[in-house]
Design a protein around this motif. Structure first.
Motif, PDB file in Angstrom:
ATOM      1  N   GLY A 165     -28.744   7.692  10.668  1.00  0.00           N
ATOM      2  CA  GLY A 165     -27.760   7.548  11.510  1.00  0.00           C
ATOM      3  C   GLY A 165     -26.463   7.554  10.590  1.00  0.00           C
ATOM      4  O   GLY A 165     -25.487   8.195  10.903  1.00  0.00           O
ATOM      5  N   PHE A 166     -26.491   6.912   9.427  1.00  0.00           N
ATOM      6  CA  PHE A 166     -25.588   7.023   8.455  1.00  0.00           C
ATOM      7  C   PHE A 166     -25.143   8.618   7.809  1.00  0.00           C
ATOM      8  O   PHE A 166     -24.007   8.988   8.045  1.00  0.00           O
ATOM      9  N   TRP A 167     -26.208   9.169   7.612  1.00  0.00           N
ATOM     10  CA  TRP A 167     -25.772  10.862   7.078  1.00  0.00           C
ATOM     11  C   TRP A 167     -25.157  11.287   8.166  1.00  0.00           C
ATOM     12  O   TRP A 167     -24.331  12.345   7.868  1.00  0.00           O
ATOM     13  N   PHE A 168     -25.831  11.338   9.253  1.00  0.00           N
ATOM     14  CA  PHE A 168     -25.314  11.988  10.537  1.00  0.00           C
ATOM     15  C   PHE A 168     -23.898  11.596  10.900  1.00  0.00           C
ATOM     16  O   PHE A 168     -23.103  12.361  11.136  1.00  0.00           O
ATOM     17  N   ASN A 169     -23.506  10.109  11.072  1.00  0.00           N
ATOM     18  CA  ASN A 169     -22.320   9.795  11.277  1.00  0.00           C
ATOM     19  C   ASN A 169     -21.359  10.380  10.122  1.00  0.00           C
ATOM     20  O   ASN A 169     -20.047  10.708  10.307  1.00  0.00           O
ATOM     21  N   LYS A 170     -21.680  10.307   8.745  1.00  0.00           N
ATOM     22  CA  LYS A 170     -20.809  10.782   7.813  1.00  0.00           C
ATOM     23  C   LYS A 170     -20.422  12.138   8.032  1.00  0.00           C
ATOM     24  O   LYS A 170     -19.411  12.793   7.728  1.00  0.00           O
TER      25      LYS A 170
END
Length: 157
Positions: free
Chosen positions: A114-119
């Motif tokens: 989630g964090f990688w994609f959100n970033k």
């Protein structure tokens, strides 16, 4: 840009999946954007999956009808920026993410990948707007390009 392109349509729109958002209202008003706040339905936690499907369809319809040049989109949840990201790739326009602190450090950033994609979604946009210097420092550490656009109380006389 020809007159037919802009007739009856705002070239900048602001989409927020919350039914009420003072920041979105004031920012849209100040820059002349057409504001789209989510319909206030299915607000119980148990309805979340149905609400997200409904709001995804609602967002796609708003984007297809308005055909904006620039979309400002609130996060979280990350689903709306993801839809806007896909739309801008298909229709050659731009987007800006207005990130609430939970978009960078809350529940949504802890989902696997989630964090990688959100970033990635935040960095593919023109810029990410954050509310204060504290969140700006956090986004800088996370490698997210951002600028501070504070929501302030108006000066009272």
């Amino acid at each position: 840009m020809c007159a037919a392109e802009t007739q009856g349509r705002s070239r900048i729109i602001f989409i927020d999946w919350r039914p009420h958002n003072r920041r979105a209202k004031s920012l849209a008003r100040d820059i002349g954007a057409q504001l789209y706040l989510a319909p206030n339905i299915l607000r119980k936690r148990i309805h979340a999956p149905i609400r997200y499907v409904y709001l995804a369809l609602w967002t796609i319809i708003v984007l297809l009808r308005s055909r904006p040049r620039v979309v400002i989109v609130s996060a979280p949840p990350p689903f709306c920026p993801i839809i806007v990201f896909c739309f801008t790739r298909l229709f050659n326009c731009c987007y800006i993410v207005d990130a609430h602190h939970l978009a960078t450090m809350g529940y949504w950033s802890k989902i696997p990948f989630g964090f990688w994609f959100n970033k990635m979604v935040m960095n593919k946009g023109l810029i990410t707007l954050v509310h204060n210097e504290c969140i700006k420092k956090l986004t800088d550490k996370q490698g997210i390009r951002s600028i501070v656009l504070e929501t302030k109380v108006p000066e009272l006389q």
